[in-house]
Design a protein around this motif. Structure first.
Motif, PDB file in Angstrom:
ATOM      1  N   MET A   1       0.839  -1.198   0.000  1.00 49.74           N
ATOM      2  CA  MET A   1       0.000   0.000   0.000  1.00 49.74           C
ATOM      3  C   MET A   1       0.873   1.247   0.000  1.00 49.74           C
ATOM      4  SD  MET A   1      -2.671   1.268   2.952  1.00 49.74           S
ATOM      5  CE  MET A   1      -3.229   2.978   2.985  1.00 49.74           C
ATOM      6  N   LYS A   2       0.602   2.134  -0.932  1.00 48.83           N
ATOM      7  CA  LYS A   2       1.259   3.425  -0.921  1.00 48.83           C
ATOM      8  C   LYS A   2       0.465   4.400  -0.053  1.00 48.83           C
ATOM      9  CE  LYS A   2       3.784   3.355  -5.288  1.00 48.83           C
ATOM     10  NZ  LYS A   2       4.018   4.071  -6.565  1.00 48.83           N
ATOM     11  N   GLY A   3       1.085   5.556   0.235  1.00 47.99           N
ATOM     12  CA  GLY A   3       0.380   6.605   0.947  1.00 47.99           C
ATOM     13  C   GLY A   3       0.236   6.403   2.440  1.00 47.99           C
ATOM     14  N   LYS A   4       0.993   5.470   3.011  1.00 46.35           N
ATOM     15  CA  LYS A   4       0.853   5.214   4.451  1.00 46.35           C
ATOM     16  C   LYS A   4       1.381   6.396   5.271  1.00 46.35           C
ATOM     17  CE  LYS A   4       3.061   1.212   4.357  1.00 46.35           C
ATOM     18  NZ  LYS A   4       3.208   0.956   2.902  1.00 46.35           N
ATOM     19  N   GLY A  51       6.512   2.726   0.705  1.00 48.08           N
ATOM     20  CA  GLY A  51       5.165   3.226   0.470  1.00 48.08           C
ATOM     21  C   GLY A  51       4.653   4.134   1.576  1.00 48.08           C
ATOM     22  N   VAL A  52       5.572   4.817   2.262  1.00 49.45           N
ATOM     23  CA  VAL A  52       5.203   5.729   3.344  1.00 49.45           C
ATOM     24  C   VAL A  52       5.228   7.151   2.795  1.00 49.45           C
ATOM     25  CG1 VAL A  52       5.904   6.702   5.559  1.00 49.45           C
ATOM     26  CG2 VAL A  52       6.019   4.232   5.180  1.00 49.45           C
ATOM     27  N   GLU A  53       4.101   7.832   2.864  1.00 49.78           N
ATOM     28  CA  GLU A  53       4.030   9.208   2.375  1.00 49.78           C
ATOM     29  C   GLU A  53       4.451  10.217   3.444  1.00 49.78           C
ATOM     30  OE1 GLU A  53       0.805  12.303   0.354  1.00 49.78           O
ATOM     31  OE2 GLU A  53       0.331  10.175   0.550  1.00 49.78           O
ATOM     32  N   PRO A  92       7.150  19.856   4.037  1.00 50.23           N
ATOM     33  CA  PRO A  92       5.867  19.591   4.693  1.00 50.23           C
ATOM     34  C   PRO A  92       5.024  18.506   4.031  1.00 50.23           C
ATOM     35  CG  PRO A  92       5.741  21.611   3.409  1.00 50.23           C
ATOM     36  CD  PRO A  92       7.179  21.182   3.392  1.00 50.23           C
ATOM     37  N   SER A  93       5.385  18.076   2.837  1.00 48.33           N
ATOM     38  CA  SER A  93       4.633  16.996   2.201  1.00 48.33           C
ATOM     39  C   SER A  93       5.064  15.624   2.707  1.00 48.33           C
ATOM     40  CB  SER A  93       4.804  17.051   0.674  1.00 48.33           C
ATOM     41  OG  SER A  93       6.150  16.780   0.307  1.00 48.33           O
ATOM     42  N   ARG A  94       6.206  15.551   3.430  1.00 54.16           N
ATOM     43  CA  ARG A  94       6.701  14.263   3.905  1.00 54.16           C
ATOM     44  C   ARG A  94       6.798  14.177   5.428  1.00 54.16           C
ATOM     45  NH1 ARG A  94       8.632  11.348  -0.358  1.00 54.16           N
ATOM     46  NH2 ARG A  94       7.851   9.646   0.946  1.00 54.16           N
ATOM     47  N   PHE A  95       6.860  15.331   6.098  1.00 53.75           N
ATOM     48  CA  PHE A  95       7.046  15.317   7.550  1.00 53.75           C
ATOM     49  C   PHE A  95       6.067  16.241   8.252  1.00 53.75           C
ATOM     50  CE2 PHE A  95      11.452  14.499   5.917  1.00 53.75           C
ATOM     51  CZ  PHE A  95      11.547  13.178   6.354  1.00 53.75           C
ATOM     52  N   ALA A  96       5.643  15.815   9.427  1.00 54.01           N
ATOM     53  CA  ALA A  96       4.927  16.649  10.390  1.00 54.01           C
ATOM     54  C   ALA A  96       5.588  16.385  11.735  1.00 54.01           C
ATOM     55  CB  ALA A  96       3.445  16.306  10.419  1.00 54.01           C
ATOM     56  N   ALA A  97       5.146  17.081  12.790  1.00 55.04           N
ATOM     57  CA  ALA A  97       5.854  16.942  14.068  1.00 55.04           C
ATOM     58  C   ALA A  97       4.906  17.028  15.247  1.00 55.04           C
ATOM     59  CB  ALA A  97       6.924  18.014  14.195  1.00 55.04           C
ATOM     60  N   PHE A  98       5.261  16.256  16.288  1.00 54.95           N
ATOM     61  CA  PHE A  98       4.680  16.415  17.612  1.00 54.95           C
ATOM     62  C   PHE A  98       5.529  17.407  18.400  1.00 54.95           C
ATOM     63  CE2 PHE A  98       3.213  11.921  16.906  1.00 54.95           C
ATOM     64  CZ  PHE A  98       1.856  12.198  16.936  1.00 54.95           C
ATOM     65  N   ARG A 319      -3.983   4.961   6.599  1.00 52.42           N
ATOM     66  CA  ARG A 319      -3.917   6.348   6.148  1.00 52.42           C
ATOM     67  C   ARG A 319      -5.025   7.239   6.707  1.00 52.42           C
ATOM     68  NH1 ARG A 319      -1.759   9.208   1.815  1.00 52.42           N
ATOM     69  NH2 ARG A 319      -3.062  10.896   1.012  1.00 52.42           N
ATOM     70  N   GLU A 320      -6.277   6.849   6.473  1.00 49.96           N
ATOM     71  CA  GLU A 320      -7.379   7.790   6.664  1.00 49.96           C
ATOM     72  C   GLU A 320      -7.581   8.199   8.121  1.00 49.96           C
ATOM     73  OE1 GLU A 320      -9.160   9.287   4.186  1.00 49.96           O
ATOM     74  OE2 GLU A 320      -7.762   8.290   2.819  1.00 49.96           O
ATOM     75  N   ASN A 321      -7.421   7.270   9.071  1.00 45.86           N
ATOM     76  CA  ASN A 321      -7.622   7.624  10.484  1.00 45.86           C
ATOM     77  C   ASN A 321      -6.634   8.695  10.928  1.00 45.86           C
ATOM     78  OD1 ASN A 321      -9.639   5.696  10.608  1.00 45.86           O
ATOM     79  ND2 ASN A 321      -8.366   4.148  11.578  1.00 45.86           N
ATOM     80  N   ALA A 322      -5.366   8.519  10.561  1.00 47.14           N
ATOM     81  CA  ALA A 322      -4.343   9.490  10.948  1.00 47.14           C
ATOM     82  C   ALA A 322      -4.551  10.819  10.238  1.00 47.14           C
ATOM     83  CB  ALA A 322      -2.955   8.934  10.637  1.00 47.14           C
TER      84      ALA A 322
END
Length: 367
Positions: A1-4, A51-53, A92-98, A319-322
């Motif tokens: 699966m892509k887009g994870k 496959g990790v977005e 920002p298309s590949r990383f976000a942060a806590f 994907r969708e839940n996150a």
């Protein structure tokens, strides 16, 4: 699966990475672990292969929670948040942060979280279990105490999730439980054993009743909790525990429907995942890996991509839940919800159904 999307993926400040890696790895492995924790840009090739977005990055455990000095802990939080915000802004298309926060002072934690979310764009906060405190660092501060209500109020107002993560035990706990059982002190057992008490303390103290919009996330397939729900709810007898602050008409299972979520980080068991789906539903589960403490992205990704799950469950968990919980469809991340099975290559589908799908769609539209 892509887009994870993966959520429990650690980094460390370059000035700390090499030395702190020695706490979690052998002499031979510490150098590689330290390098992996410090290298953020270098992860993208492995993400593409697996496959990790998107990775949501967090300061590695224990982070600020390991600093017994309040001033030092707060300085580390500010430094870490400023550092990782720059890395996210660059891609920002590949990383976000806590965000990271010191939990010595609930008001200060609330203020730093607000800054990190509003000014820096963090999508939530990572808390590494209890806050070390006291002159010898052996005291433990837990966030189910009423003094932390100001922090939970800020979390609710900001509408961002709180991810709680394990850490090594205090000196006293180590001496009492693990000195003669060192193999059990960390990820094999101790992490879940300790963190699950903190999570359940937050629930039974009524945090979710006082702040019903708070969303709590925890990893490793739920730190044992989903598999013990029946017994927990059976034994939390209000007649035996009349002083329990949790709402009288609520169960721990109820909070999984409204306030709690788990991830698969570092726990790649198909039977455990299927059991968790049966207990709490796929809507409360998100895929994660626990990089770099799990060696690379491919083991977890290959397991998940081939797990015998329905396509809706793969989409939701992968994907969708996150995307929904962390609002990753908004600027600056702009991830797309509702991608097709072809776009995500689910169920053996890859690419357009027709040789020129765009032409076919235009033709079909014209009728």
């Amino acid at each position: 699966m892509k887009g994870k999307i993966i959520l429990e993926e650690a980094f460390n400040l370059p000035r700390l990475a090499a030395e702190e890696a020695k706490l979690y790895a052998s002499v031979q492995g510490a150098a590689a672990l330290g390098q992996a924790l410090a290298d953020i840009e270098g992860r993208i090739a492995a993400m593409d292969e697996a496959g990790v977005e998107m990775q949501v990055l967090s300061l590695t455990s224990p982070g600020c929670q390991g600093c017994a000095d309040p001033e030092e802990a707060h300085k580390l939080a500010v430094e870490s948040n400023n550092y990782i915000a720059e890395k996210v802004r660059a891609n920002p298309s590949r990383f976000a942060a806590f965000a990271a926060v010191s939990m010595h002072d609930a008001k200060q934690a609330a203020e730093e979280l607000t800054r990190a979310v509003i000014q820096l764009g963090c999508v939530g906060v990572m808390l590494n279990d209890f806050q070390s405190s006291g002159p010898n660092g052996d005291a433990m501060l837990f966030y189910d105490h009423a003094s932390y209500d100001v922090f939970w109020a800020a979390v609710e107002k900001l509408d961002v999730p709180v991810y709680v993560h394990p850490r090594m035990p205090s000196k006293t706990i180590f001496e009492q439980l693990y000195r003669d059982r060192r193999c059990l002190v960390a990820s094999a057992w101790g992490f879940a054993n300790q963190l699950s008490i903190h999570i359940l303390g937050i629930a039974t103290s009524g945090v979710f009743d006082r702040f019903p919009k708070v969303q709590l996330v925890f990893g490793h397939m739920g730190e044992h909790i989903p598999f013990d729900l029946w017994r927990l709810d059976h034994k939390l007898d209000r007649d035996r525990f009349p002083q329990m602050r949790m709402a009288k008409n609520k169960t721990i299972r109820d909070y999984f429907a409204t306030n709690m979520h788990i991830t698969t980080s570092g726990h790649f068991s198909t039977r455990s995942l299927q059991s968790a789906i049966a207990e709490i539903s796929s809507s409360r589960i998100m895929f994660s890996i626990d990089y770099p403490y799990e060696d690379g992205l491919m083991e977890g990704s290959s397991w998940f991509d081939t797990a015998p799950l329905s396509q809706p469950d793969l989409l939701s968990i992968g994907r969708e839940n996150a995307l929904r919980l962390f609002k990753l469809d908004r600027a600056p991340h702009n991830m797309k919800p509702g991608l097709t099975l072809q776009e995500l290559e689910i169920g053996g589908l890859k690419g357009p159904i027709y040789p020129d799908e765009a032409t076919h769609l235009r033709t079909a539209t014209r009728g």
